[in-house]
Design a protein around this motif. Structure first.
Motif, PDB file in Angstrom:
ATOM      1  N   SER A 154       0.850  -1.190   0.000  1.00 28.51           N
ATOM      2  CA  SER A 154       0.000   0.000   0.000  1.00 28.51           C
ATOM      3  C   SER A 154       0.881   1.233   0.000  1.00 28.51           C
ATOM      4  CB  SER A 154      -0.932   0.019   1.217  1.00 28.51           C
ATOM      5  OG  SER A 154      -0.182   0.086   2.409  1.00 28.51           O
ATOM      6  N   ALA A 155       0.285   2.374  -0.359  1.00 31.39           N
ATOM      7  CA  ALA A 155       1.041   3.624  -0.440  1.00 31.39           C
ATOM      8  C   ALA A 155       0.433   4.668   0.483  1.00 31.39           C
ATOM      9  CB  ALA A 155       1.040   4.140  -1.877  1.00 31.39           C
ATOM     10  N   SER A 156       1.295   5.467   1.090  1.00 34.21           N
ATOM     11  CA  SER A 156       0.871   6.606   1.900  1.00 34.21           C
ATOM     12  C   SER A 156       2.036   7.581   1.942  1.00 34.21           C
ATOM     13  CB  SER A 156       0.496   6.158   3.319  1.00 34.21           C
ATOM     14  OG  SER A 156       1.667   5.787   4.039  1.00 34.21           O
ATOM     15  N   PRO A 157       1.793   8.862   2.237  1.00 32.73           N
ATOM     16  CA  PRO A 157       2.904   9.810   2.312  1.00 32.73           C
ATOM     17  C   PRO A 157       4.015   9.354   3.255  1.00 32.73           C
ATOM     18  CG  PRO A 157       0.841  11.004   2.219  1.00 32.73           C
ATOM     19  CD  PRO A 157       0.478   9.547   2.337  1.00 32.73           C
ATOM     20  N   ALA A 158       3.647   8.790   4.403  1.00 28.18           N
ATOM     21  CA  ALA A 158       4.665   8.359   5.366  1.00 28.18           C
ATOM     22  C   ALA A 158       5.446   7.158   4.834  1.00 28.18           C
ATOM     23  CB  ALA A 158       4.017   8.016   6.699  1.00 28.18           C
ATOM     24  N   GLU A 159       4.726   6.170   4.285  1.00 31.36           N
ATOM     25  CA  GLU A 159       5.393   4.972   3.748  1.00 31.36           C
ATOM     26  C   GLU A 159       6.309   5.335   2.581  1.00 31.36           C
ATOM     27  OE1 GLU A 159       5.177   1.538   4.152  1.00 31.36           O
ATOM     28  OE2 GLU A 159       3.668   1.364   5.726  1.00 31.36           O
ATOM     29  N   THR A 168       9.841  14.387   1.390  1.00 29.42           N
ATOM     30  CA  THR A 168       9.153  14.502   2.681  1.00 29.42           C
ATOM     31  C   THR A 168       7.719  14.016   2.525  1.00 29.42           C
ATOM     32  OG1 THR A 168       8.306  16.736   2.278  1.00 29.42           O
ATOM     33  CG2 THR A 168      10.546  16.548   3.209  1.00 29.42           C
ATOM     34  N   PRO A 169       7.063  13.636   3.621  1.00 26.82           N
ATOM     35  CA  PRO A 169       5.648  13.251   3.510  1.00 26.82           C
ATOM     36  C   PRO A 169       4.796  14.345   2.876  1.00 26.82           C
ATOM     37  CG  PRO A 169       6.513  12.569   5.637  1.00 26.82           C
ATOM     38  CD  PRO A 169       7.577  13.403   4.997  1.00 26.82           C
ATOM     39  N   GLU A 170       5.119  15.602   3.164  1.00 28.70           N
ATOM     40  CA  GLU A 170       4.345  16.703   2.590  1.00 28.70           C
ATOM     41  C   GLU A 170       4.503  16.749   1.069  1.00 28.70           C
ATOM     42  OE1 GLU A 170       4.963  17.185   6.769  1.00 28.70           O
ATOM     43  OE2 GLU A 170       6.454  16.983   5.151  1.00 28.70           O
ATOM     44  N   GLN A 171       5.727  16.516   0.591  1.00 25.04           N
ATOM     45  CA  GLN A 171       5.944  16.505  -0.857  1.00 25.04           C
ATOM     46  C   GLN A 171       5.217  15.336  -1.518  1.00 25.04           C
ATOM     47  OE1 GLN A 171      10.260  16.495  -0.577  1.00 25.04           O
ATOM     48  NE2 GLN A 171      10.368  18.490  -1.614  1.00 25.04           N
ATOM     49  N   VAL A 172       5.246  14.181  -0.881  1.00 26.36           N
ATOM     50  CA  VAL A 172       4.533  13.025  -1.423  1.00 26.36           C
ATOM     51  C   VAL A 172       3.038  13.327  -1.501  1.00 26.36           C
ATOM     52  CG1 VAL A 172       3.927  10.597  -1.068  1.00 26.36           C
ATOM     53  CG2 VAL A 172       6.252  11.383  -0.583  1.00 26.36           C
ATOM     54  N   ALA A 173       2.492  13.963  -0.469  1.00 22.28           N
ATOM     55  CA  ALA A 173       1.069  14.297  -0.460  1.00 22.28           C
ATOM     56  C   ALA A 173       0.731  15.293  -1.562  1.00 22.28           C
ATOM     57  CB  ALA A 173       0.677  14.863   0.908  1.00 22.28           C
TER      58      ALA A 173
END
Length: 460
Positions: A154-159, A168-173
């Protein structure tokens, strides 16, 4: 119905499953009554760009056009050539005025292409076919962890940030929002496998826009079984595809070295047919070449092949091995193997496990396990009743005409849902347009999120 198929590359220049599938669909649609099909393929370096603009023919065939686009950000799936999209390509699209635009891959074009299509062709149906998990996954769309190539579920900003520490998680989001906003502009999504469709639904795309349509094969005669000498075995294995780390060639080369000499014998061999080795990271190339050398006479690397060569190459093997360490989607190689009635020995995950039925038309082995694959190879070499049974169990894959008919049904339903119909068309004329940002063009239903640094007035 006028249909434009958009591909990230042309199979005359790049042999890959997506290119072959998109071009086969184009040709099948073009052969159907009442359909006017066009094909737009992206190209770039080392092909020289025309001085007059990004569009050119490269003498491939009628209604086949190339867009020269090199300014592409692979991680964002975004283009830096907004002026070309906004100018010559936008003018060409308005002039063509297709009823349906079917996009196979955003590679090379960027997600901005979807915003362009929706604003320039407000009444057209937009379809997107997914061939892997690029919008979801920053690791080349493979959904494989960068640490030790572990499978990602699965994918998430943190993962994703943990897998790609430069993000960063913010960039992924922000990337996720950018891509989802653009993909929301499409009317329909197509997946050749249920597995891939389920992954995108879990990521957040609406299930009711998905259709699962298997890729169709272009018509070609099936290769006869390889002639055997008296008392001979079905002992020739073949790999077909791109030579990359994720395709698992390191697994199969390790596996063939583990099969005992008494089982392998003098007649068994692995033939590797595949290209793009020169574009792979140095560490992978070094390991691949070392494993190939260690395999000695057991394996031979034949390099890239052209699609029209496949029947002749398939005639030289008995089994097709697909050792991918990523999930895959619906590999065209599996359909090609079934068309030629060659059983498939494959990893037991994702689209491979969905398409190949264990001990019905092929064999599964534990993903990434050279030991388990070696056991399956040994079984194939020693059980003489296995190949005839599995070969007889191979299903007949859908042809290109079947695939085209299914897509036409999808297009017609999407046109009805938009409240449109295919009207008689006047003769086309060349139009000069002020561009995407000029007045008089219909606006998109909503404005997709822009990447940081994007300029106002451009497709986002």
């Amino acid at each position: 119905m006028r249909v434009l198929i958009v591909s990230h590359a042309h199979p005359a220049f790049s042999i890959g499953g997506a290119e072959v599938a998109s071009h086969a669909l184009f040709r099948a649609l073009a052969a159907m009554p009442g359909v006017e099909a066009h094909y737009l393929a992206r190209t770039g370096h080392p092909v020289a760009r025309h001085a007059a603009g990004p569009l050119m023919s490269l003498r491939q065939g009628p209604r086949e056009v190339f867009a020269h686009l090199d300014g592409y950000d692979h991680e964002w799936l975004s283009t830096r050539q907004l002026e070309d999209l906004d100018g010559p390509i936008a003018d060409w699209l308005r002039d063509l005025a297709p009823d349906v635009v079917h996009v196979h891959h955003l590679i090379g074009y960027g997600a901005e292409l979807l915003a362009l299509l929706r604003r320039v062709l407000p009444q057209a149906v937009i379809c997107v076919t997914f061939h892997e998990y690029l919008p979801i996954c920053l690791n080349h769309g493979q959904m494989v962890k960068t640490q030790r190539n572990r499978l990602c579920h699965s994918a998430s900003p943190a993962e994703c940030s943990a897998c790609k520490p430069a993000w960063t998680p913010e960039q992924v989001a922000r990337r996720e929002r950018f891509l989802k906003d653009h993909l929301a502009l499409a009317d329909r999504y197509v997946s050749p496998s249920r597995f891939l469709a389920d992954r995108f639904v879990a990521w957040g795309l609406p299930r009711d826009r998905f259709a699962v349509i298997e890729n169709g094969l272009a018509d070609s005669p099936a290769a006869a079984p390889r002639p055997l000498p008296k008392g001979g075995r079905r002992a020739r294995f073949g790999f077909f595809g791109q030579v990359t780390e994720f395709k698992g060639l390191q697994v199969v080369l390790d596996a063939i070295a583990r099969v005992p000499d008494a089982v392998w014998g003098e007649d068994a061999a692995l033939a590797v047919f595949g290209g793009n080795l020169e574009h792979q990271p140095e560490a992978f190339r070094t390991r691949f070449e070392a494993l190939l050398q260690a395999a000695g006479r057991r394996a031979r690397f034949h390099g890239a092949y052209r699609p029209e060569e496949l029947p002749r190459l398939m005639a030289q093997v008995d089994w097709v091995v697909m050792p991918s360490i990523w999930w895959e989607n619906s590999p065209v190689v599996i359909q090609e193997a079934f068309h030629h009635r060659r059983p498939v020995i494959c990893s037991d995950i994702g689209g491979m496990a969905e398409k190949v039925r264990d001990r019905v038309d092929g064999l599964h082995f534990r993903t990434g396990s050279a030991e388990d694959l070696a056991d399956r190879l040994a079984e194939a070499l020693t059980d003489r009743a296995l190949w005839p049974r599995l070969s007889a169990g191979c299903p007949v894959p859908p042809g290109a005409a079947d695939c085209a008919a299914a897509h036409l049904d999808l297009y017609a339903g999407a046109l009805r849902a938009r409240g449109g119909a295919v009207a008689p068309r006047p003769a086309r004329r060349r139009r000069v347009s002020p561009g995407l940002s000029g007045a008089g063009h219909a606006a998109a239903p909503h404005r997709p999120a822009r990447r940081p640094g994007d300029r106002a007035g451009r497709p986002a």
